[in-house]
Design an enzyme around this catalytic site. Structure first.
Site, short mmCIF file in Angstrom:
data_model
loop_
_atom_site.label_atom_id
_atom_site.label_comp_id
_atom_site.label_asym_id
_atom_site.label_seq_id
_atom_site.Cartn_x
_atom_site.Cartn_y
_atom_site.Cartn_z
CE1 TYR A 269 13.83 4.19 0.59
CE2 TYR A 269 12.98 4.10 2.83
CZ TYR A 269 12.76 4.19 1.47
OH TYR A 269 11.47 4.27 0.98
CE1 TYR B 220 9.53 7.23 1.41
CE2 TYR B 220 7.33 7.73 0.56
CZ TYR B 220 8.25 6.82 1.06
OH TYR B 220 7.89 5.50 1.22
#
Length: 388
Positions: free
Chosen positions: A297, A341
Site C-alpha cells: 500500500y 488510488y
C-alpha cells in the site's frame, strides 16, 4: 487468539473474478454507477452471473450500500453483507470477510467492491472538514489546532522521525516513487501511463508537508474496483486459475489512532502492520523469501519502506536500499502512486493478475503474492497463492 497461532482460514477460499471501471479524474457518473460497473465486470471475468451472488462486502466509507448495488446489478437475496472500517485499511479485510463467509457456509459467492469519485467529488487529501463530533475524532483534536490538517501532514510527522533515527535524507523516498512510476508507464490502465520519473524528478517536486514532496503522495482518483470470492472447490470449475487466499489478517496496534498515533514509544515503525505480518507468515507457513511479488500500500512513500521492514524483507532503516535493489518486484501495476488510488482494491486485483500470469508487468513464475492495505490506520493484509 489468532494473533498468536495459525488460523484455519487459509486455503479455503479464492479470488475468482476481478473487474474495474476506467480510472479517471472526473468520471462524470455517480458512485453507484461506478460500483455497479465494477461488480458486473468482476462477475463476467469469473464467468458467474448476478444470480450466483449471495454475499457482499464493502467499506464503511463507501456511499453505495450493499442492497442498492445488488438492485443495480440484478443480484437477488443476500445471506451475508458486511462493511469494514478505517478507510484504506479495509482493502484486504474485505477479502478476509468474504473468505470467512465462504469458509463458514454463510455465503457461496461474495462480491467485494469499492467505488468513489475521490477526485471530482470528496477529496480525502483536502483534510478534515465539517466532521461531526465522534469518539474516534477526539484524537484529531490533539493535532488539528496545530496545523496537522491533512493525511500528508500526519504521515510527515512519522516520516521526519524515521529519517532522523536512521540518519537519512528525504531523497530516499524517491526510490518508491520511481519504481511505481516505472511500472505505471507500461500499464495502459494507469493514469501515469507513458510517464516514468527519475530520482531527480522526485527531488525537484514541490514540498507538500516536509519531508514529503508531491511525488511522495498518491493520486486522487474516480473509479471502482470489485473482486469475487468463492470456495477453492468451486473456483476450480470457473474461467480462470484461482488466486487462493493462503492467509488473511487484520491488525490494530496498542495506542492505535487513525494516522495520528504520535504517542507511541517509537514512531519509526507500523506496529499494526507488524501484527498483520506475524499472522500472515504464521498461517501461510511462508517467509519473505517465498514472496514473488509485493503489492504494498503506497498512499505515501515513507510507509512503503516501513511496511517492508515490518514484514522482515530488510532491517529497520534499510527499506530504501531494498526497494532500489529490485530484490522484490514491487507494485507492478504502478500502485496508487502511478496507476490509481482505489483504497488498495486495485492492488488486490494486480496480485490476482500476477498469479494468473496476465499482468502487464508479469513476474515470471509468480506463485505467491503479498498484498497490504492502508497504513497509519488499523489495517489488513493477504497472501495469495497460485493453485496447485
Amino acid at each position: 487468539m489468532s494473533a498468536r497461532r495459525a488460523d484455519s482460514l487459509g486455503g479455503r477460499a479464492a479470488v475468482v473474478g476481478i473487474g474495474a471501471t476506467e480510472f479517471s479524474k472526473d468520471s462524470g457518473r455517480s458512485e453507484l454507477a461506478l460500483a455497479a460497473e465494477a461488480v458486473r465486470a468482476a462477475l463476467a471475468d469469473a464467468g458467474l452471473t448476478a444470480a450466483d451472488v449471495d454475499g457482499m462486502v464493502t467499506f464503511t466509507m463507501d456511499t453505495s450500500p450493499e442492497i442498492t448495488v445488488a438492485q443495480a446489478t440484478g443480484i437477488g437475496e443476500l445471506s451475508f453483507f458486511s462493511r469494514v472500517h478505517y478507510g484504506g485499511g479495509a482493502a484486504c479485510a474485505t477479502v478476509q470477510q468474504a473468505a470467512l463467509a465462504v469458509a463458514s457456509g454463510l455465503a457461496e459467492v461474495v462480491v467485494c467492491y469499492r467505488a468513489f469519485n475521490e477526485r471530482s467529488g470528496r477529496r480525502f487529501g483536502s483534510g478534515v472538514q465539517r466532521r461531526e463530533p465522534s469518539a474516534e475524532g477526539v484524537a484529531l483534536g490533539w493535532a488539528l489546532p496545530f496545523g496537522l490538517l491533512t493525511p500528508a501532514s500526519w504521515v510527515a510527522m512519522a516520516a521526519r522521525r524515521y529519517l532522523h533515527t536512521y540518519g537519512l535524507e528525504p531523497e530516499v523516498f524517491g526510490h518508491v516513487a520511481v519504481t511505481a512510476r516505472r511500472h505505471a508507464a507500461t500499464n495502459p490502465a494507469a493514469h501515469f501511463h507513458g510517464r516514468p520519473i527519475t530520482l531527480a524528478d522526485h527531488a525537484a517536486s514541490r514540498w507538500i508537508a516536509e519531508p514529503l514532496r508531491l511525488l511522495d503522495c498518491c493520486q486522487e482518483t474516480d473509479g471502482g474496483q470489485a473482486l469475487v470470492v468463492t470456495s477453492v472447490e468451486r473456483a476450480r470449475t470457473l474461467r480462470h486459475p484461482p488466486a487462493v487466499i493462503a492467509a488473511a489478517a487484520q491488525g490494530a496496534g496498542r495506542a492505535q489512532e487513525q494516522m495520528t498515533s504520535f504517542y507511541r514509544d517509537d514512531l519509526t515503525g507500523l506496529p499494526e502492520m507488524g501484527l498483520v505480518a506475524r499472522q500472515l507468515w504464521r498461517t501461510s507457513g511462508l517467509a519473505p523469501g517465498d514472496i514473488d511479488v509485493g503489492i504494498v500500500y503506497d498512499h505515501f512513500t515513507p510507509f512503503v519502506l516501513t511496511q517492508l521492514e515490518e514484514f522482515g524483507f530488510c532491517r529497520p532503516g534499510e527499506g530504501a536500499g531494498f526497494v532500489a535493489s529490485g530484490a522484490l518486484p514491487l507494485n507492478t501495476h504502478g500502485g496508487q502512486l502511478g496507476e490509481a488510488y482505489l483504497h488498495g482494491m486495485n492492488g488486490v486485483a494486480e496480485a490476482v493478475r500476477q498469479l494468473r500470469g496476465t499482468a502487464v508487468n508479469q513476474v515470471a513464475g509468480a506463485r505467491h503474492a503479498l498484498v497490504t492495505a492502508g497504513t497509519g490506520v488499523p489495517t489488513s493484509g493477504l497472501i495469495l497463492r497460485a493453485d496447485g
